[in-house]
Scaffold this active site. Structure first.
Site, PDB file in Angstrom:
ATOM      1  N   ARG A 164       9.464  76.005  91.257  1.00 30.88           N
ATOM      2  CA  ARG A 164       8.801  76.486  92.455  1.00 30.88           C
ATOM      3  C   ARG A 164       9.840  77.166  93.351  1.00 30.88           C
ATOM      4  NH1 ARG A 164       7.786  71.136  96.353  1.00 30.88           N
ATOM      5  NH2 ARG A 164       7.046  72.741  97.764  1.00 30.88           N
ATOM      6  N   ARG A 165       9.380  77.872  94.354  1.00 34.75           N
ATOM      7  CA  ARG A 165      10.243  78.439  95.383  1.00 34.75           C
ATOM      8  C   ARG A 165      11.355  79.328  94.858  1.00 34.75           C
ATOM      9  NH1 ARG A 165      10.862  73.254  99.488  1.00 34.75           N
ATOM     10  NH2 ARG A 165       9.096  73.888 100.726  1.00 34.75           N
ATOM     11  N   TYR A 167      -2.052  63.432 105.139  1.00 34.38           N
ATOM     12  CA  TYR A 167      -3.275  62.705 105.522  1.00 34.38           C
ATOM     13  C   TYR A 167      -3.747  63.110 106.913  1.00 34.38           C
ATOM     14  CZ  TYR A 167      -2.417  60.261 101.251  1.00 34.38           C
ATOM     15  OH  TYR A 167      -2.207  59.995  99.929  1.00 34.38           O
ATOM     16  N   HIS A 193       4.600  62.754 104.061  1.00 33.11           N
ATOM     17  CA  HIS A 193       3.388  62.332 103.366  1.00 33.11           C
ATOM     18  C   HIS A 193       2.237  62.006 104.315  1.00 33.11           C
ATOM     19  CE1 HIS A 193       1.125  61.888  99.827  1.00 33.11           C
ATOM     20  NE2 HIS A 193       0.593  60.792 100.335  1.00 33.11           N
ATOM     21  N   HIS A 211      -0.652  71.733  92.994  1.00 31.47           N
ATOM     22  CA  HIS A 211      -1.257  70.510  93.550  1.00 31.47           C
ATOM     23  C   HIS A 211      -1.637  70.714  95.017  1.00 31.47           C
ATOM     24  CE1 HIS A 211      -1.654  66.418  95.044  1.00 31.47           C
ATOM     25  NE2 HIS A 211      -0.576  66.560  95.796  1.00 31.47           N
ATOM     26  N   PHE A 212      -0.717  71.269  95.793  1.00 28.68           N
ATOM     27  CA  PHE A 212      -1.081  71.303  97.214  1.00 28.68           C
ATOM     28  C   PHE A 212      -1.987  72.478  97.567  1.00 28.68           C
ATOM     29  CE2 PHE A 212       3.402  72.938  97.808  1.00 28.68           C
ATOM     30  CZ  PHE A 212       3.111  74.152  98.413  1.00 28.68           C
ATOM     31  N   HIS A 213      -2.094  73.438  96.666  1.00 29.75           N
ATOM     32  CA  HIS A 213      -3.111  74.462  96.949  1.00 29.75           C
ATOM     33  C   HIS A 213      -4.517  73.945  96.632  1.00 29.75           C
ATOM     34  CE1 HIS A 213       0.223  77.260  97.577  1.00 29.75           C
ATOM     35  NE2 HIS A 213      -0.665  77.914  98.312  1.00 29.75           N
TER      36      HIS A 213
HETATM   37 FE1  HAS Z   1       0.200  65.293  97.393  1.00 28.36          FE
HETATM   38  C1  HAS Z   1       3.331  66.640  96.872  1.00 28.36           C
HETATM   39  C2  HAS Z   1       1.067  62.546  95.582  1.00 28.36           C
HETATM   40  C3  HAS Z   1      -2.868  63.859  98.084  1.00 28.36           C
HETATM   41  C4  HAS Z   1      -0.372  67.680  99.782  1.00 28.36           C
HETATM   42  N1  HAS Z   1       1.266  66.866  98.151  1.00 28.36           N
HETATM   43  C5  HAS Z   1       2.530  67.256  97.801  1.00 28.36           C
HETATM   44  C6  HAS Z   1       2.917  68.396  98.577  1.00 28.36           C
HETATM   45  C7  HAS Z   1       1.877  68.667  99.441  1.00 28.36           C
HETATM   46  C8  HAS Z   1       0.847  67.695  99.151  1.00 28.36           C
HETATM   47  C9  HAS Z   1       1.831  69.743 100.497  1.00 28.36           C
HETATM   48  O1  HAS Z   1       3.621  61.280  94.468  1.00 28.36           O
HETATM   49  C10 HAS Z   1       4.206  69.195  98.419  1.00 28.36           C
HETATM   50  C11 HAS Z   1       5.293  68.790  99.343  1.00 28.36           C
HETATM   51  C12 HAS Z   1       6.497  69.664  99.124  1.00 28.36           C
HETATM   52  O2  HAS Z   1       6.493  70.811  99.603  1.00 28.36           O
HETATM   53  O3  HAS Z   1       7.411  69.234  98.427  1.00 28.36           O
HETATM   54  N2  HAS Z   1      -0.737  63.541  96.871  1.00 28.36           N
HETATM   55  C13 HAS Z   1      -0.221  62.567  96.114  1.00 28.36           C
HETATM   56  C14 HAS Z   1      -1.197  61.493  95.951  1.00 28.36           C
HETATM   57  C15 HAS Z   1      -2.309  61.890  96.653  1.00 28.36           C
HETATM   58  C16 HAS Z   1      -2.002  63.153  97.242  1.00 28.36           C
HETATM   59  C17 HAS Z   1      -1.027  60.232  95.180  1.00 28.36           C
HETATM   60  N3  HAS Z   1      -1.327  65.694  98.654  1.00 28.36           N
HETATM   61  C18 HAS Z   1      -2.487  64.981  98.794  1.00 28.36           C
HETATM   62  C19 HAS Z   1      -3.309  65.567  99.819  1.00 28.36           C
HETATM   63  C20 HAS Z   1      -2.600  66.647 100.297  1.00 28.36           C
HETATM   64  C21 HAS Z   1      -1.368  66.712  99.559  1.00 28.36           C
HETATM   65  C22 HAS Z   1      -4.631  65.032 100.248  1.00 28.36           C
HETATM   66  C23 HAS Z   1      -2.942  67.612 101.352  1.00 28.36           C
HETATM   67  C24 HAS Z   1      -4.026  67.595 102.071  1.00 28.36           C
HETATM   68  N4  HAS Z   1       1.870  64.720  96.398  1.00 28.36           N
HETATM   69  C25 HAS Z   1       2.023  63.536  95.749  1.00 28.36           C
HETATM   70  C26 HAS Z   1       3.403  63.449  95.242  1.00 28.36           C
HETATM   71  C27 HAS Z   1       4.048  64.616  95.617  1.00 28.36           C
HETATM   72  C28 HAS Z   1       3.060  65.391  96.336  1.00 28.36           C
HETATM   73  C29 HAS Z   1       4.018  62.345  94.488  1.00 28.36           C
HETATM   74  C30 HAS Z   1       5.513  64.988  95.355  1.00 28.36           C
HETATM   75  C31 HAS Z   1       5.664  65.678  94.068  1.00 28.36           C
HETATM   76  C32 HAS Z   1       7.065  66.172  93.860  1.00 28.36           C
HETATM   77  O4  HAS Z   1       7.615  65.855  92.813  1.00 28.36           O
HETATM   78  O5  HAS Z   1       7.630  66.855  94.716  1.00 28.36           O
HETATM   79  C33 HAS Z   1      -3.577  61.062  96.816  1.00 28.36           C
HETATM   80  O6  HAS Z   1      -3.823  60.839  98.180  1.00 28.36           O
HETATM   81  C34 HAS Z   1      -4.769  61.704  96.160  1.00 28.36           C
HETATM   82  C35 HAS Z   1      -6.004  60.799  96.167  1.00 28.36           C
HETATM   83  C36 HAS Z   1      -7.258  61.569  95.937  1.00 28.36           C
HETATM   84  C37 HAS Z   1      -8.224  61.268  95.079  1.00 28.36           C
HETATM   85  C38 HAS Z   1      -9.427  62.163  94.936  1.00 28.36           C
HETATM   86  C39 HAS Z   1     -10.700  61.582  95.579  1.00 28.36           C
HETATM   87  C40 HAS Z   1     -11.799  62.587  95.515  1.00 28.36           C
HETATM   88  C41 HAS Z   1     -12.702  62.839  96.502  1.00 28.36           C
HETATM   89  C42 HAS Z   1     -13.709  63.957  96.324  1.00 28.36           C
HETATM   90  C43 HAS Z   1     -15.023  63.428  95.867  1.00 28.36           C
HETATM   91  C44 HAS Z   1     -15.885  64.582  95.424  1.00 28.36           C
HETATM   92  C45 HAS Z   1     -17.228  64.632  95.543  1.00 28.36           C
HETATM   93  C46 HAS Z   1     -17.967  65.832  95.008  1.00 28.36           C
HETATM   94  C47 HAS Z   1     -18.018  63.545  96.119  1.00 28.36           C
HETATM   95  C48 HAS Z   1      -8.174  60.058  94.233  1.00 28.36           C
HETATM   96  C49 HAS Z   1     -12.735  62.076  97.779  1.00 28.36           C
HETATM   97  C50 HAS Z   1     -18.451  65.495  93.628  1.00 28.36           C
HETATM   98  C51 HAS Z   1     -19.216  66.569  92.993  1.00 28.36           C
HETATM   99  C52 HAS Z   1     -19.281  66.825  91.662  1.00 28.36           C
HETATM  100  C53 HAS Z   1     -20.155  67.896  91.160  1.00 28.36           C
HETATM  101  C54 HAS Z   1     -18.479  66.083  90.687  1.00 28.36           C
END
Ligand code: HAS
Length: 544
Positions: A435-436, A223, A219, A370-372
């Site tokens: 998946r996979r 980050y 995890h 999700h991860f794409h």
């Molecule tokens: Fe994840 C699985 C939970 C973030 C990558 N994640 C994965 C896997 C990958 C991955 C590669 O809890 C698969 C692993 C595998 O092969 O098994 N993930 C989270 C949570 C977050 C999160 C809570 N993941 C990421 C990020 C990744 C990433 C970042 C890569 C860079 N993830 C999980 C969980 C799994 C998981 C479980 C396991 C699932 C399972 O069952 O296997 C959080 O950090 C996300 C927080 C993000 C936000 C969004 C904030 C938005 C921002 C953009 C602002 C936009 C603007 C533009 C300003 C709350 C900062 C606005 C413009 C407009 C016009 C509106």
């Protein structure tokens, strides 16, 4: 400030290997997508799982790690006077060589079909020991890169007593500190478990322990990918859009929160694993929801930055400022598309992290979707956006209007590809599609047959992504060797107001100790439990 040649060469060497890995990964990605979608059938000597492993390793591990180290080195150099001290460069080059050697070893094994274990290399799937040694060299090499950045910032601090480390250099140090902590898990797994087991020195392996160590790393790994993108959003974007960094202290706070909170959350990948008591899983879920906070702070800060910049340019009314942003500038527009994708990407992460909801989506293709969106869109598009100014800056060339236009077209192709592919993946995941797995109709089961049209859409998305990747690689080649000579700015934003950086923020021993305490609380008991209570003699499961 122009980076001097030695610093630029180090940074460029990393970035170019990154894009080489990216191009190769894209070919493998398309091949596995077409195979899974039933459009082509891969031959036995290059089968689905082999190609999927190559795609994952090249994209998720090599492209990211090389790019991140190259970018962060450049950021440290840019904000500490334009060069890197000799000891820092030496460490950087040692790291680069170790990573390249590790990459070659792992590549040979994957292509030879000796390591079709996917990028998570879960035991009891076993790869050749040389694959694991290659992976270990990659990690050790990246440590050297980190040490180089620590040394460079330390030397700067000694010459600039009392001043806070410049924001971008601080973010580089924070990211590499997080990486040092994270990689302890995978280093232990690879050195103490996987290598001895795959050489046959020990007959069996404690599978539960290996998964726990992998996700201790897995995890914070995400980050490690995200924080350099955040660094770009916080520091470079304000300058590109003609604005200011909303708050220096807020940005630093969010990075420190990542150091504290990104490791003790690994069980959210193991919510359905046996051998971990549910109360510990729940504890990790709570911490996971806390690590969402620095991302929400980042979102808030970005909106504020955009609004301030737009209003300063004369944008009025509720949304008039929005129109004033430089939509035709690939350096802004491409990462912006990544930010937009990160909103559903992050929301999907929160779904995954919610204990009960994960039971629906775990091991389905939703997770791939999700991860794409997160690493494949938000992070990758930010890295593309960085490349458009970083590469010409390093090579002494200019980002021409044509290259800028190609960048915008690339972003539309990539974004559309991801929308189709990741959108279908999320939907299919909710239907329970695993998946996979290679192409299968599960013996013409009607339910499985009903998934096929969307699997086809996934494959179309994959083809678009491949085209997007090739445009990107073409642009990288152009900017490195063919664009006209000139000066391309390395954009670094100024803070909107002068703020006193709290002294605690640079007390690394205190910060790392706090992180260690949280990790001990979250992991000590389950780790001891899984070591002591592993069923001896169960096939493939024993303590080391
Ligand atoms: Fe994840 C699985 C939970 C973030 C990558 N994640 C994965 C896997 C990958 C991955 C590669 O809890 C698969 C692993 C595998 O092969 O098994 N993930 C989270 C949570 C977050 C999160 C809570 N993941 C990421 C990020 C990744 C990433 C970042 C890569 C860079 N993830 C999980 C969980 C799994 C998981 C479980 C396991 C699932 C399972 O069952 O296997 C959080 O950090 C996300 C927080 C993000 C936000 C969004 C904030 C938005 C921002 C953009 C602002 C936009 C603007 C533009 C300003 C709350 C900062 C606005 C413009 C407009 C016009 C509106």
């Amino acid at each position: 400030v122009q980076l001097d040649r030695p610093a630029a060469r180090l940074s460029l060497a990393h970035v170019l290997v990154a894009f080489l890995a990216f191009g190769i990964a894209a070919i493998f990605g398309m091949l596995q997508g077409l195979d899974r979608g039933g459009v082509i059938t891969l031959p036995k000597w290059l089968n689905y799982y082999q190609v999927l492993t190559a795609h994952g390793v090249y994209m998720a591990l090599l492209f990211t790690t090389f790019f991140i180290i190259g970018f962060l080195f450049s950021g440290v150099a840019r904000t500490t006077g334009g060069s890197l001290p000799a000891p820092a460069r030496r460490l950087g080059w040692i790291g680069w060589w170790l990573m390249v050697i590790g990459t070659l070893m792992a590549t040979v094994e994957v292509l030879a079909g000796n390591a079709s274990v996917l990028y998570t290399f879960y035991a009891p799937m076993k790869a050749s020991p040389y694959f694991y040694i290659g992976a270990a060299l990659l990690v050790v090499g990246s440590w050297f890169g980190g040490y180089g950045m620590f040394v460079a910032t330390h030397i700067w601090k000694k010459k600039n007593r009392g001043k806070p480390t410049p924001l971008l250099a601080f973010m580089a140090v924070a990211t590499m500190a997080l990486w040092q902590i994270a990689t302890i898990g995978v280093a232990l797994e690879v050195l103490l478990q996987l290598i001895p087991w795959s050489f046959g020195w020990v007959p069996t392996i404690n599978v539960l322990l290996s998964r726990m160590l992998l996700w201790f790393f897995g995890h914070p790994l995400v980050y490690f990918w995200l924080l350099p993108a955040y660094a770009m959003w916080y520091v470079n974007i304000p300058r590109i859009i003609g604005g200011k960094v909303f708050s220096d202290t807020l940005a630093r706070t969010s990075f420190l929160l990542f150091i504290l909170l990104s490791t003790p959350v690994g069980f959210h990948h193991q919510l359905l694993d046996p051998g971990i008591p549910p109360q510990w899983k729940f504890f990790h879920v709570v911490l996971t929801l806390m690590v969402v906070v620095p991302s929400l702070m980042t979102a808030f800060s970005l909106f504020a930055t955009f609004e301030m910049a737009g209003r300063a340019k004369g944008g009025t009314g509720l949304f008039g400022w929005f129109k004033k942003l430089p939509w035709g500038d690939a350096r802004f527009m491409v990462p912006f598309m990544g930010m937009v994708a990160f909103i559903p990407g992050g929301a999907g992460g929160i779904v995954n992290a919610s204990y009960q909801l994960d039971e629906v989506v775990h091991n389905t293709i939703w997770v791939t979707g999700h991860f794409h969106l997160t690493v494949g869109t938000a992070v990758a598009m930010t890295f593309f956006g960085i490349a458009y100014w970083l590469i010409p800056h390093l090579t002494g060339r200019k980002l021409t209007p044509a290259a800028n236009r190609a960048g915008l077209i690339q972003a539309v192709v990539w974004g559309t590809g991801m929308l189709l592919m990741s959108g279908s993946m999320h939907y299919l995941g909710l239907l329970g599609v695993p998946r996979r797995t290679a192409y299968t109709t599960y013996m013409n089961d009607p339910t499985a047959l009903s998934w096929m049209p969307l699997q086809g859409v996934m494959a179309v998305g994959g083809v678009l992504l491949f085209i997007g990747a090739m445009i990107m690689v073409g642009n990288v080649i152009y900017l490195t060797w063919f664009a006209p000579k000139g000066f391309e700015e390395y954009p670094v934003g100024e803070p909107a107001q002068q703020e006193e950086v709290p002294r605690l923020y640079e007390r690394w021993p205190v910060i790392i100790s706090l992180a260690a305490v949280l990790i001990l609380v979250a992991y000590a008991y389950p780790l001891i439990d899984v070591i002591q209570n592993a069923p001896p003699g169960a096939p493939g499961i024993r303590t080391w």
